[in-house]
Design a protein around this motif. Structure first.
Motif, PDB file in Angstrom:
ATOM      1  N   THR A 196       1.410  -0.967   0.045  1.00  0.00           N
ATOM      2  CA  THR A 196       0.498  -0.567  -0.255  1.00  0.00           C
ATOM      3  C   THR A 196       0.469   1.204   0.031  1.00  0.00           C
ATOM      4  O   THR A 196       2.111   1.012   0.254  1.00  0.00           O
ATOM      5  N   VAL A 197       0.064   2.876  -0.177  1.00  0.00           N
ATOM      6  CA  VAL A 197       1.112   3.674  -0.276  1.00  0.00           C
ATOM      7  C   VAL A 197       1.620   3.951   1.311  1.00  0.00           C
ATOM      8  O   VAL A 197       2.630   4.324   1.153  1.00  0.00           O
ATOM      9  N   LEU A 198       0.836   3.509   1.670  1.00  0.00           N
ATOM     10  CA  LEU A 198       1.344   3.659   3.822  1.00  0.00           C
ATOM     11  C   LEU A 198       2.315   2.565   3.906  1.00  0.00           C
ATOM     12  O   LEU A 198       3.222   3.678   3.838  1.00  0.00           O
TER      13      LEU A 198
ATOM     14  N   ARG B 299       2.336   9.499   7.021  1.00  0.00           N
ATOM     15  CA  ARG B 299       0.721   9.933   6.978  1.00  0.00           C
ATOM     16  C   ARG B 299       1.072  11.335   6.507  1.00  0.00           C
ATOM     17  O   ARG B 299       0.459  12.126   5.494  1.00  0.00           O
ATOM     18  N   ASN B 300       1.563  11.972   7.552  1.00  0.00           N
ATOM     19  CA  ASN B 300       1.266  13.313   7.335  1.00  0.00           C
ATOM     20  C   ASN B 300       1.818  13.632   5.635  1.00  0.00           C
ATOM     21  O   ASN B 300       1.384  14.735   5.239  1.00  0.00           O
ATOM     22  N   LEU B 301       2.881  13.194   5.949  1.00  0.00           N
ATOM     23  CA  LEU B 301       4.049  13.233   4.725  1.00  0.00           C
ATOM     24  C   LEU B 301       2.961  13.628   3.421  1.00  0.00           C
ATOM     25  O   LEU B 301       3.011  13.728   2.252  1.00  0.00           O
ATOM     26  N   LEU B 302       2.194  11.985   2.733  1.00  0.00           N
ATOM     27  CA  LEU B 302       2.119  11.514   2.406  1.00  0.00           C
ATOM     28  C   LEU B 302       0.705  12.316   2.169  1.00  0.00           C
ATOM     29  O   LEU B 302       0.464  12.946   0.574  1.00  0.00           O
TER      30      LEU B 302
ATOM     31  N   LEU C  75      -1.018  15.337  -1.341  1.00  0.00           N
ATOM     32  CA  LEU C  75      -2.418  13.977  -1.974  1.00  0.00           C
ATOM     33  C   LEU C  75      -2.473  12.912  -1.582  1.00  0.00           C
ATOM     34  O   LEU C  75      -4.096  12.717  -2.162  1.00  0.00           O
ATOM     35  N   PHE C  76      -2.215  12.378  -0.838  1.00  0.00           N
ATOM     36  CA  PHE C  76      -2.678  11.016  -0.222  1.00  0.00           C
ATOM     37  C   PHE C  76      -3.432  11.423   1.309  1.00  0.00           C
ATOM     38  O   PHE C  76      -2.831  11.040   2.517  1.00  0.00           O
ATOM     39  N   ARG C  77      -4.691  11.419   0.805  1.00  0.00           N
ATOM     40  CA  ARG C  77      -5.796  11.376   2.577  1.00  0.00           C
ATOM     41  C   ARG C  77      -6.440  10.781   1.617  1.00  0.00           C
ATOM     42  O   ARG C  77      -6.753   9.842   1.636  1.00  0.00           O
ATOM     43  N   GLY C  78      -6.529  10.425   3.690  1.00  0.00           N
ATOM     44  CA  GLY C  78      -8.118   9.742   4.207  1.00  0.00           C
ATOM     45  C   GLY C  78      -7.650   8.011   3.722  1.00  0.00           C
ATOM     46  O   GLY C  78      -6.225   7.712   3.676  1.00  0.00           O
TER      47      GLY C  78
END
Length: 193
Positions: free
Chosen positions: A94-96, A112-115, A119-122
């Motif tokens: 996954t992205v995370l 997570r904050n940097l993502l 623009l990778f939110r929620g």
């Protein structure tokens, strides 16, 4: 966003001595000498095919010169964002997961904050790399690079897939970054400030 504090280094970060590189009959560099020192900020601008990406691979040691030498200085820690970095990400993660694996232990909580800054939110952080567009994968690769402590950043066309907001996040972080960096870009509005 701020870059992780870079590890301390010696004065010299990376050196090319009498470096030559050719592809067939095309000479890219011949007897080229270059040194980047602690705290220097360098932008490389030029037409496509001029050897900018080749230079990045030479200065990071990813590609050896045909003649001459490359070496890193004392305690140099390089982090390289190349134009094909996105293609090297594991499509099953996954992205995370991808960002957390790339991060140092100290910086993993920032992933997570940097993502979110890119623009990778929620629930977007739980998408598999394999389903992302090329631009999205490129943004993930950039986040992974930014989460590793380094005192020498090499960014080869970092803004190709970034929107204006993400470009500003990167610009502001670079402005505050105390280490050395080298940026290849055609984007003058990104480079000029």
């Amino acid at each position: 966003f701020r870059f992780p504090d870079p590890p301390s280094s010696g004065h010299s970060i990376a050196i090319l001595e009498n470096a030559s590189k050719a592809y067939g009959d095309i000479n890219i560099f011949e007897d080229f000498n270059f040194e980047i020192t602690r705290g220097e900020r360098i932008a490389i601008v030029g037409p496509n095919g001029a050897g900018k990406s080749t230079f990045c691979r030479l200065i990071t040691g990813q590609e050896a010169p045909d003649h001459g030498s490359h070496r890193f200085g004392h305690k140099a820690a390089a982090s390289f964002f190349s134009q094909n970095h996105a293609d090297e990400l594991d499509p099953e993660l996954t992205v995370l997961e991808c960002a957390e694996l790339a991060a140092s232990r100290k910086n993993a909580p920032l992933a997570r904050n940097l993502l979110g800054c890119f623009l990778f939110r929620g629930d977007d952080v739980f998408k598999k790399i394999g389903v992302l567009s090329g631009g999205e994968r490129s943004r993930v690769a950039l986040v992974c690079m930014l989460l590793r402590p380094a005192n020498f950043l090499i960014l080869d066309e970092p803004t190709n897939h970034l929107d204006i907001e993400s470009q500003e996040v990167l610009q502001n972080a670079l402005r505050e970054y105390p280490g050395s960096y080298l940026i290849v870009s055609h984007n003058r509005s990104f480079l000029d400030p």
